[in-house]
Enzyme design. Sequence first.
Site, PDB file in Angstrom:
ATOM      1  N   TYR A 142      37.898   1.407  65.584  1.00  0.00           N
ATOM      2  CA  TYR A 142      39.093   2.229  65.736  1.00  0.00           C
ATOM      3  C   TYR A 142      39.043   3.324  64.682  1.00  0.00           C
ATOM      4  O   TYR A 142      39.279   3.082  63.500  1.00  0.00           O
ATOM      5  CB  TYR A 142      40.322   1.338  65.597  1.00  0.00           C
ATOM      6  CG  TYR A 142      41.669   2.035  65.684  1.00  0.00           C
ATOM      7  CD1 TYR A 142      41.809   3.356  66.074  1.00  0.00           C
ATOM      8  CD2 TYR A 142      42.831   1.327  65.378  1.00  0.00           C
ATOM      9  CE1 TYR A 142      43.050   3.964  66.158  1.00  0.00           C
ATOM     10  CE2 TYR A 142      44.085   1.915  65.459  1.00  0.00           C
ATOM     11  CZ  TYR A 142      44.180   3.244  65.838  1.00  0.00           C
ATOM     12  OH  TYR A 142      45.416   3.846  65.911  1.00  0.00           O
ATOM     13  N   LYS A 172      37.483   3.601  69.749  1.00  0.00           N
ATOM     14  CA  LYS A 172      38.773   4.248  69.988  1.00  0.00           C
ATOM     15  C   LYS A 172      38.793   5.454  69.054  1.00  0.00           C
ATOM     16  O   LYS A 172      38.950   5.324  67.841  1.00  0.00           O
ATOM     17  CB  LYS A 172      39.933   3.305  69.691  1.00  0.00           C
ATOM     18  CG  LYS A 172      41.317   3.947  69.891  1.00  0.00           C
ATOM     19  CD  LYS A 172      42.421   2.971  69.513  1.00  0.00           C
ATOM     20  CE  LYS A 172      43.798   3.500  69.829  1.00  0.00           C
ATOM     21  NZ  LYS A 172      44.208   4.677  69.060  1.00  0.00           N
ATOM     22  N   ASP A 200      46.487  12.096  72.768  1.00  0.00           N
ATOM     23  CA  ASP A 200      46.925  12.215  74.156  1.00  0.00           C
ATOM     24  C   ASP A 200      47.007  13.656  74.646  1.00  0.00           C
ATOM     25  O   ASP A 200      46.674  13.954  75.792  1.00  0.00           O
ATOM     26  CB  ASP A 200      48.291  11.542  74.333  1.00  0.00           C
ATOM     27  CG  ASP A 200      48.282  10.071  73.938  1.00  0.00           C
ATOM     28  OD1 ASP A 200      47.269   9.613  73.352  1.00  0.00           O
ATOM     29  OD2 ASP A 200      49.267   9.373  74.204  1.00  0.00           O
ATOM     30  N   GLU A 201      47.448  14.561  73.775  1.00  0.00           N
ATOM     31  CA  GLU A 201      47.635  15.950  74.190  1.00  0.00           C
ATOM     32  C   GLU A 201      46.321  16.711  74.363  1.00  0.00           C
ATOM     33  O   GLU A 201      46.307  17.838  74.857  1.00  0.00           O
ATOM     34  CB  GLU A 201      48.535  16.694  73.197  1.00  0.00           C
ATOM     35  CG  GLU A 201      48.028  16.754  71.773  1.00  0.00           C
ATOM     36  CD  GLU A 201      48.489  15.581  70.902  1.00  0.00           C
ATOM     37  OE1 GLU A 201      48.668  15.805  69.697  1.00  0.00           O
ATOM     38  OE2 GLU A 201      48.669  14.474  71.436  1.00  0.00           O
ATOM     39  N   VAL A 215      43.089   5.682  74.914  1.00  0.00           N
ATOM     40  CA  VAL A 215      44.087   4.753  74.389  1.00  0.00           C
ATOM     41  C   VAL A 215      45.194   5.593  73.777  1.00  0.00           C
ATOM     42  O   VAL A 215      44.920   6.444  72.922  1.00  0.00           O
ATOM     43  CB  VAL A 215      43.513   3.822  73.305  1.00  0.00           C
ATOM     44  CG1 VAL A 215      44.583   2.847  72.816  1.00  0.00           C
ATOM     45  CG2 VAL A 215      42.298   3.062  73.817  1.00  0.00           C
TER      46      VAL A 215
END
Length: 308
Positions: A142, A172, A200-201, A215
């Site tokens: 991660y 991730k 996410d963006e 994720v």
Amino acid sequence: MTPAKKLQGLVAATITPMTPDGQINLPVIRQYVDYLVSEQNVKSVFVNGTTGEGLSLSIEERKQLAEEWVLQGKDKLDHVIIHVGALSLAESQELARHAAAIGAGAIAVIAPFFFKPTNKDELVAFLQKVASEAPAVPFYYYHIPSLTGVKIRVEELLDGIKERIPTFQGVKFSDTDLLDLAECINKHEREQFAFLYGVDEQLLSALVVGASGAVGSTYNYLGRQTNLMLQAFAKPDLALARKYQFLTGEFLSFVIKLGFGVAQTKAVMTYVSGIPMGPPRLPLVDTSEEFISKVKAKLESIVWPDGD
């Protein structure tokens, strides 16, 4: 729950539901699972990570949450990834053993961030010690340097990692360094590692360079729309995919200006899903009614390409 295929598509970074007095609220996780699957078409989860306030929970609480997600996800979820990273190697190893014992589909580990590894060898040594406690469970690193301060490039980290960690399956990747991500994908195509993007963006940009999935916290409540973006990208209908990405970005830009973090994510999820996520745990503080009111108005104003 052990994955039979490469991890791809959307993975919800799960929120930890809490009661008004700040205790973990296990009974709502069954409803949470059903909501993700039926309403958001999201069938994989990442438990006890940043969005889940994992590092603010006790070891026992993290175990209880892992057990409940594995139990409630059986025959409903494709992948249950348990984040087992901790500042203490012994605690991280304990959590890895526990995840293996309860049948978690995979484990993930963040870099320790108080006493930090300063180079690749130190970081890999830590990760290997944790992964070896769950020798039959797929392992993911991660990478989130904005929070850990550990800025070792993933492209460097991956060189020879399978020899040190045979269960290693992917990353991730929660960083905006798309060059690092692209080099990882380009150099390790043969290993078929899963590269799951965590900003996410910027997901569409990551898909273009070869990310296999994502994720993120927004997939708790914008999973359906993001899945439609993935479908558009796969066609390929890039113009439609961009529309979805731009609208997600518009929403996130709006809430970031208001002040957006885990506490606010819990409030948004409560509003959208109707499932009570409760307050965050200190040092995070609950969000304001003004924030919730503004977010409601913003979400209602967005017209998605599918007409919602």
